[in-house]
Scaffold this motif. Structure first.
Motif, PDB file in Angstrom:
ATOM      1  N   LYS A 266     -15.812   9.482  47.260  1.00  0.00           N
ATOM      2  CA  LYS A 266     -14.433   9.894  47.578  1.00  0.00           C
ATOM      3  C   LYS A 266     -13.818   9.052  48.687  1.00  0.00           C
ATOM      4  N   PRO A 267     -14.536   8.720  49.779  1.00  0.00           N
ATOM      5  CA  PRO A 267     -13.928   7.877  50.811  1.00  0.00           C
ATOM      6  C   PRO A 267     -13.521   6.507  50.297  1.00  0.00           C
ATOM      7  N   GLU A 269     -12.649   5.865  47.227  1.00  0.00           N
ATOM      8  CA  GLU A 269     -11.456   6.109  46.419  1.00  0.00           C
ATOM      9  C   GLU A 269     -10.213   6.175  47.310  1.00  0.00           C
ATOM     10  N   ALA A 270     -10.348   6.842  48.465  1.00  0.00           N
ATOM     11  CA  ALA A 270      -9.206   6.991  49.379  1.00  0.00           C
ATOM     12  C   ALA A 270      -8.763   5.637  49.944  1.00  0.00           C
ATOM     13  N   ARG A 271      -9.712   4.791  50.249  1.00  0.00           N
ATOM     14  CA  ARG A 271      -9.386   3.490  50.816  1.00  0.00           C
ATOM     15  C   ARG A 271      -8.655   2.618  49.790  1.00  0.00           C
ATOM     16  N   GLU A 273      -6.976   3.706  47.248  1.00  0.00           N
ATOM     17  CA  GLU A 273      -5.650   4.299  47.030  1.00  0.00           C
ATOM     18  C   GLU A 273      -4.680   3.861  48.124  1.00  0.00           C
ATOM     19  N   SER A 274      -5.195   3.776  49.369  1.00  0.00           N
ATOM     20  CA  SER A 274      -4.360   3.312  50.492  1.00  0.00           C
ATOM     21  C   SER A 274      -3.984   1.850  50.300  1.00  0.00           C
TER      22      SER A 274
END
Length: 576
Positions: A266-267, A269-271, A273-274
């Motif tokens: 998940k982390p 994925e977040a990066r 996405e950013s």
């Protein structure tokens, strides 16, 4: 006062030591015995000129040394000592010496330190006043006349007021002159400065403006290439097949499926996405560059004109915009100071008028005090001159305004000089005989008359005169009997307040002395020498009898009576 005088190899004197008292000292002896040599020695050690024939024949040099007691000094004399590097705490004696070589060169010492002869003279003028046939006579100096009259008038406060007011006036006049000079120079610069300020204010430069314009100019000149590159990059990131944005979105889709199977990604994925958001934002900025730029021709011309203006201003006022802006501030300050100087000049002119009015009023009051004191000094001096054997002499004190075509003070259409000492010229005048107009003291032919005038003045001014040692050379010249006795009485009275040293041929004067020196000349073979001896009571009687002359017994008895009367006068003076 003079404590001791030592002489070596001066003219006829091979060696002599004289210790003086604080009262009345006399030197007696035959004419040519060497009395004047002793006075000359005192003159040497207090700054008078030296010459090569002063050394005794056969000697390499003449040497004179004197000890002076000086409880106080004038401020300017004390400053002269400090300037010469001589420390003096006050009350200590001074040891002054002078060596004169056979070739005419001389060397002066003060408390063992080499000094200039002019410093010895400065001190000598304060310590010793010689009256008679010698050079140092303060009453020949008109400045001394004013000082003595003012001291007699006790107008020190008024003199100080005049000095302070005149000094203020002088300072303001100097300031106004500087302002006027600055104003003349400023007037020549004003037009140029105003033009520069108008030019700089009109330009309205801004810090960093040239750099910003250069950047914009570069963009406009490369507009097509900028648009081309922006389209190329935009295509790679967003529009082409397998663009960066499409690849990232595909990656995010797969990461979502991976997250469902493995939540630990998940982390990541977040990066990513950013990262996609940052890429989209960059795309928005890039589209601005990819779109056709504003028609560059008009704006480019405008920028070129502005940069050309800035370039010219840089050449004229400084190499960069900050330097130009600094020059503008300085120009504005100069212009402001010109206006301030003009305002200050108006203020100074008004203050100058007030200071001149104040100085003039103080000088006028000082003049009135001087004229009143001059009348009193004449009245008090005249009878003393009669007592001293000058019954027909007329003494006058002239205290008048000094005229000057450029004088600061105008009275009745006449201009008068104004100085720190007021508006007056002060001069002591004397007419020794009937039918002669009073003249300056320096024009008196007779040294004896001058000495008696001096004695009369010194008697009147004893309380205010600051010179500590008064020397009278043959004050008895041309008089005898009762007049000589009166001269002796006056010298005796004066010695109660000032040390006096008197060269005399009068037994009436010599009898009044507290200390009596006999000077004699001796011949041994082809050699002539002079010596001075302090007389005791017995030898004083013999010296006075010799001076009286005539029958030995009668002269002896007369000499004893003279000493008795002198002692009686001394006792009466002390009782008073």
């Amino acid at each position: 006062m003079l404590l001791e005088l030592r002489i070596q190899n001066l003219a006829l004197i091979e060696s002599a030591e004289l210790e003086f008292t604080d009262g009345m000292n006399v030197l007696t002896g035959e004419t040519g015995a060497g009395k004047s040599i002793i006075l000359g020695a005192l003159g040497l050690v207090t700054g008078e000129k030296a010459n090569s024939d002063m050394a005794r024949p056969g000697a390499d040099f003449a040497h004179v040394e004197a000890a002076f007691e000086a409880p106080d000094l004038k401020s300017e004399t004390y400053q002269a000592l400090q300037d010469a590097g001589i420390e003096w705490s006050g009350g200590e004696p001074f040891i002054a010496s002078r060596r004169v070589y056979a070739n005419g060169r001389s060397r002066a010492l003060l408390n063992g330190r080499m000094v200039t002869n002019s410093l010895l003279k400065t001190l000598g003028d304060e310590w010793v006043d010689i009256h008679g046939q010698h050079e140092r006579q303060s009453l020949f100096q008109l400045s001394t006349h004013m000082e003595l009259l003012d001291a007699f008038a006790r107008c020190g406060f008024l003199r100080q007021r005049v000095k302070e007011a005149y000094d203020r006036f002088s300072a303001l006049r100097a300031e106004l002159s500087a302002l006027n000079e600055a104003a003349a120079a400023a007037e020549r610069e004003r037009e140029r400065t105003e033009h520069e300020i108008a030019e700089l204010r009109g330009a309205a430069l801004q810090p960093g403006e040239d750099e910003r314009l250069e950047t914009e100019r570069r963009r406009l000149m490369n507009a097509e290439r900028i648009e081309e590159l922006a389209h190329s990059v935009s295509g790679r990131l967003f529009e082409s097949e397998s663009s960066a944005s499409d690849q990232i979105r595909q990656s995010l889709s797969e990461l979502q499926e991976l997250r469902e199977l493995d939540p630990s990604v998940k982390p990541i994925e977040a990066r990513i996405e950013s990262l996609l958001h940052e890429l989209e934002d960059a795309g928005l900025q890039l589209r601005k560059h990819a779109s056709p730029l504003e028609s560059g021709t008009a704006r480019l011309e405008e920028i070129e004109a502005r940069l050309s203006q800035i370039f010219l201003l840089k050449r004229k006022y400084g190499g960069a915009i900050p330097a130009i802006l600094q020059y503008q501030r300085q120009a504005e300050e100069r212009l402001n100071s010109m206006e301030t100087a003009a305002d200050r000049a108006v203020e100074v002119k008004e203050a100058l008028r007030e200071a001149l009015a104040e100085a003039t009023e103080a000088a006028r009051r000082l003049s009135e005090r001087r004229r009143d004191a001059a009348v009193d000094l004449e009245k008090q001096t005249q009878p003393i001159l009669r007592d001293l054997g000058m019954p027909k002499a007329r003494f006058a004190v002239e205290a008048v305004h000094e005229e000057s075509s450029s004088g600061l003070v105008r009275i009745g259409g006449v201009r008068y000089k104004l100085t720190r000492n007021g508006m007056d010229k002060v001069q002591f005048l004397i007419a020794p005989n009937v039918g002669i107009e009073p003249k300056g003291l320096g024009q008196i032919a007779s040294g004896g008359e001058l000495s008696r005038v001096t004695l009369a003045l010194k008697t009147v001014l004893a309380e205010v005169d600051t010179v500590s040692t008064l020397v009278f050379d043959e004050v008895d010249a041309g008089i005898g009997g009762a007049a000589a006795a009166m001269v002796g009485e006056k010298l005796r009275q004066l010695s109660n307040q000032r040390q006096t040293i008197c060269v005399t041929h009068s037994p009436q004067i010599a009898a009044m002395a507290d200390r009596h020196f006999h000077v004699e000349k001796n011949e041994t073979g082809e050699r002539t020498t002079a010596a001075a001896f302090l007389l005791d009571d017995g030898s004083r009687v013999a010296e006075l009898a010799h001076m009286l002359g005539g029958d030995a017994d009668t002269s002896h008895a007369h000499a004893v009576n003279l000493l008795k009367r002198a002692l009686s006068s001394l006792r009466a003076g002390k009782e008073e």
